[in-house]
Motif scaffolding. Structure first.
Motif, PDB file in Angstrom:
ATOM      1  N   TYR A  19       0.851  -1.193   0.000  1.00 49.99           N
ATOM      2  CA  TYR A  19       0.000   0.000   0.000  1.00 49.99           C
ATOM      3  C   TYR A  19       0.886   1.242   0.000  1.00 49.99           C
ATOM      4  O   TYR A  19       1.779   1.367   0.829  1.00 49.99           O
ATOM      5  CB  TYR A  19      -0.927  -0.020   1.211  1.00 49.99           C
ATOM      6  CG  TYR A  19      -1.831  -1.225   1.151  1.00 49.99           C
ATOM      7  CD1 TYR A  19      -3.052  -1.161   0.494  1.00 49.99           C
ATOM      8  CD2 TYR A  19      -1.444  -2.444   1.682  1.00 49.99           C
ATOM      9  CE1 TYR A  19      -3.864  -2.269   0.395  1.00 49.99           C
ATOM     10  CE2 TYR A  19      -2.246  -3.555   1.592  1.00 49.99           C
ATOM     11  CZ  TYR A  19      -3.452  -3.460   0.941  1.00 49.99           C
ATOM     12  OH  TYR A  19      -4.257  -4.564   0.826  1.00 49.99           O
ATOM     13  N   ARG A  29      -4.381  10.350  -8.047  1.00 50.98           N
ATOM     14  CA  ARG A  29      -4.529   9.309  -7.036  1.00 50.98           C
ATOM     15  C   ARG A  29      -3.438   9.450  -5.983  1.00 50.98           C
ATOM     16  O   ARG A  29      -2.263   9.590  -6.302  1.00 50.98           O
ATOM     17  CB  ARG A  29      -4.427   7.969  -7.767  1.00 50.98           C
ATOM     18  CG  ARG A  29      -4.689   6.791  -6.929  1.00 50.98           C
ATOM     19  CD  ARG A  29      -4.868   5.554  -7.751  1.00 50.98           C
ATOM     20  NE  ARG A  29      -3.848   5.409  -8.767  1.00 50.98           N
ATOM     21  CZ  ARG A  29      -3.649   4.295  -9.441  1.00 50.98           C
ATOM     22  NH1 ARG A  29      -4.408   3.255  -9.219  1.00 50.98           N
ATOM     23  NH2 ARG A  29      -2.708   4.229 -10.355  1.00 50.98           N
ATOM     24  N   ARG A  31      -3.586   7.331  -2.904  1.00 48.90           N
ATOM     25  CA  ARG A  31      -3.461   6.057  -2.199  1.00 48.90           C
ATOM     26  C   ARG A  31      -3.770   4.936  -3.176  1.00 48.90           C
ATOM     27  O   ARG A  31      -4.744   5.011  -3.907  1.00 48.90           O
ATOM     28  CB  ARG A  31      -4.440   5.972  -1.022  1.00 48.90           C
ATOM     29  CG  ARG A  31      -4.122   6.917   0.100  1.00 48.90           C
ATOM     30  CD  ARG A  31      -5.119   6.768   1.224  1.00 48.90           C
ATOM     31  NE  ARG A  31      -4.806   7.704   2.292  1.00 48.90           N
ATOM     32  CZ  ARG A  31      -5.526   7.846   3.388  1.00 48.90           C
ATOM     33  NH1 ARG A  31      -6.617   7.124   3.578  1.00 48.90           N
ATOM     34  NH2 ARG A  31      -5.167   8.718   4.303  1.00 48.90           N
ATOM     35  N   TRP A  32      -2.958   3.900  -3.158  1.00 49.11           N
ATOM     36  CA  TRP A  32      -3.231   2.770  -4.047  1.00 49.11           C
ATOM     37  C   TRP A  32      -2.568   1.513  -3.505  1.00 49.11           C
ATOM     38  O   TRP A  32      -1.760   1.550  -2.600  1.00 49.11           O
ATOM     39  CB  TRP A  32      -2.760   3.053  -5.469  1.00 49.11           C
ATOM     40  CG  TRP A  32      -1.294   3.199  -5.643  1.00 49.11           C
ATOM     41  CD1 TRP A  32      -0.399   2.210  -5.958  1.00 49.11           C
ATOM     42  CD2 TRP A  32      -0.526   4.391  -5.502  1.00 49.11           C
ATOM     43  NE1 TRP A  32       0.858   2.723  -6.026  1.00 49.11           N
ATOM     44  CE2 TRP A  32       0.817   4.063  -5.755  1.00 49.11           C
ATOM     45  CE3 TRP A  32      -0.841   5.717  -5.201  1.00 49.11           C
ATOM     46  CZ2 TRP A  32       1.834   5.000  -5.707  1.00 49.11           C
ATOM     47  CZ3 TRP A  32       0.173   6.649  -5.151  1.00 49.11           C
ATOM     48  CH2 TRP A  32       1.486   6.287  -5.403  1.00 49.11           C
ATOM     49  N   ALA A  43     -10.620  -6.763  -6.350  1.00 48.74           N
ATOM     50  CA  ALA A  43     -10.805  -5.949  -5.154  1.00 48.74           C
ATOM     51  C   ALA A  43     -10.940  -6.788  -3.883  1.00 48.74           C
ATOM     52  O   ALA A  43     -10.617  -6.314  -2.797  1.00 48.74           O
ATOM     53  CB  ALA A  43     -12.017  -5.047  -5.315  1.00 48.74           C
ATOM     54  N   HIS A  51      -9.026  -1.772   3.128  1.00 48.57           N
ATOM     55  CA  HIS A  51     -10.048  -1.174   2.257  1.00 48.57           C
ATOM     56  C   HIS A  51     -10.453   0.203   2.782  1.00 48.57           C
ATOM     57  O   HIS A  51     -10.565   1.165   2.031  1.00 48.57           O
ATOM     58  CB  HIS A  51     -11.269  -2.084   2.173  1.00 48.57           C
ATOM     59  CG  HIS A  51     -12.357  -1.542   1.322  1.00 48.57           C
ATOM     60  ND1 HIS A  51     -13.342  -0.719   1.821  1.00 48.57           N
ATOM     61  CD2 HIS A  51     -12.615  -1.682   0.008  1.00 48.57           C
ATOM     62  CE1 HIS A  51     -14.153  -0.377   0.844  1.00 48.57           C
ATOM     63  NE2 HIS A  51     -13.749  -0.958  -0.268  1.00 48.57           N
ATOM     64  N   LEU A  54      -7.697   2.689   1.965  1.00 50.02           N
ATOM     65  CA  LEU A  54      -7.625   3.006   0.530  1.00 50.02           C
ATOM     66  C   LEU A  54      -8.708   3.985   0.096  1.00 50.02           C
ATOM     67  O   LEU A  54      -8.489   4.834  -0.752  1.00 50.02           O
ATOM     68  CB  LEU A  54      -7.786   1.734  -0.312  1.00 50.02           C
ATOM     69  CG  LEU A  54      -6.548   0.916  -0.568  1.00 50.02           C
ATOM     70  CD1 LEU A  54      -6.921  -0.373  -1.282  1.00 50.02           C
ATOM     71  CD2 LEU A  54      -5.522   1.677  -1.358  1.00 50.02           C
ATOM     72  N   HIS A  55      -9.909   3.857   0.694  1.00 47.95           N
ATOM     73  CA  HIS A  55     -11.053   4.674   0.284  1.00 47.95           C
ATOM     74  C   HIS A  55     -11.298   5.857   1.214  1.00 47.95           C
ATOM     75  O   HIS A  55     -12.392   6.420   1.213  1.00 47.95           O
ATOM     76  CB  HIS A  55     -12.291   3.791   0.172  1.00 47.95           C
ATOM     77  CG  HIS A  55     -12.156   2.777  -0.927  1.00 47.95           C
ATOM     78  ND1 HIS A  55     -12.424   3.069  -2.231  1.00 47.95           N
ATOM     79  CD2 HIS A  55     -11.745   1.493  -0.910  1.00 47.95           C
ATOM     80  CE1 HIS A  55     -12.193   2.004  -2.974  1.00 47.95           C
ATOM     81  NE2 HIS A  55     -11.771   1.033  -2.194  1.00 47.95           N
ATOM     82  N   TYR A  56     -10.291   6.212   1.995  1.00 46.71           N
ATOM     83  CA  TYR A  56     -10.339   7.395   2.854  1.00 46.71           C
ATOM     84  C   TYR A  56     -11.453   7.342   3.898  1.00 46.71           C
ATOM     85  O   TYR A  56     -11.913   8.363   4.370  1.00 46.71           O
ATOM     86  CB  TYR A  56     -10.466   8.681   2.018  1.00 46.71           C
ATOM     87  CG  TYR A  56      -9.348   8.844   1.025  1.00 46.71           C
ATOM     88  CD1 TYR A  56      -8.163   9.460   1.411  1.00 46.71           C
ATOM     89  CD2 TYR A  56      -9.463   8.362  -0.269  1.00 46.71           C
ATOM     90  CE1 TYR A  56      -7.122   9.595   0.511  1.00 46.71           C
ATOM     91  CE2 TYR A  56      -8.427   8.491  -1.174  1.00 46.71           C
ATOM     92  CZ  TYR A  56      -7.261   9.118  -0.784  1.00 46.71           C
ATOM     93  OH  TYR A  56      -6.232   9.240  -1.673  1.00 46.71           O
ATOM     94  N   VAL A  57     -11.886   6.129   4.268  1.00 44.79           N
ATOM     95  CA  VAL A  57     -12.848   5.985   5.353  1.00 44.79           C
ATOM     96  C   VAL A  57     -12.136   6.292   6.664  1.00 44.79           C
ATOM     97  O   VAL A  57     -12.709   6.867   7.579  1.00 44.79           O
ATOM     98  CB  VAL A  57     -13.463   4.568   5.366  1.00 44.79           C
ATOM     99  CG1 VAL A  57     -14.326   4.348   6.584  1.00 44.79           C
ATOM    100  CG2 VAL A  57     -14.250   4.330   4.088  1.00 44.79           C
TER     101      VAL A  57
END
Length: 119
Positions: A19, A29, A31-32, A43, A51, A54-57
């Protein structure tokens, strides 16, 4: 790895996925994931703790979340193996490859009735 000297490796998960993150304020982008298996990936190869990152949660990495995780959690994350082998593929009962295929021979095909003569 994606080439940029500002890019930093944030962590590696138990499957070997890496990551990465670019500093905020960078266009595009930031974060990947770089998958460990370059030939088979999707995925579902990303565990839930990564996860969210990666999705900024969350801004917490998986290692930071592990400290907050209740010890009574159940099963470990497993990637989705759909399509990987015949034993993993679901076929509906009407599908040709289904082991439980329906017997369609009990149905009679529709036949056009003869038209009644007009008088």
């Amino acid at each position: 790895m994606w080439g940029n000297k500002d890019t930093r490796l944030v962590g590696i998960d138990k499957f070997g996925n890496k990551y990465f993150e670019k500093p905020s304020g960078t266009a595009g982008r930031t974060r990947w994931v770089e998958y460990a298996d370059k030939k088979y990936y999707n995925a579902s190869n990303v565990p839930p703790e990564w996860h969210g990152w990666l999705h900024y949660v969350t801004d917490h990495t998986a290692e930071q979340l592990e400290d907050l995780r209740p010890k009574r959690y159940g099963l470990e994350h497993q990637p989705n193996r759909t399509g990987e082998g015949e034993q993993y593929i679901y076929h509906s009962k009407g599908h040709v490859l289904s082991p439980n295929q329906r017997d369609w021979s009990r149905y009679d095909p529709w036949k056009k009735a003869d038209a009644a003569p007009m008088s």
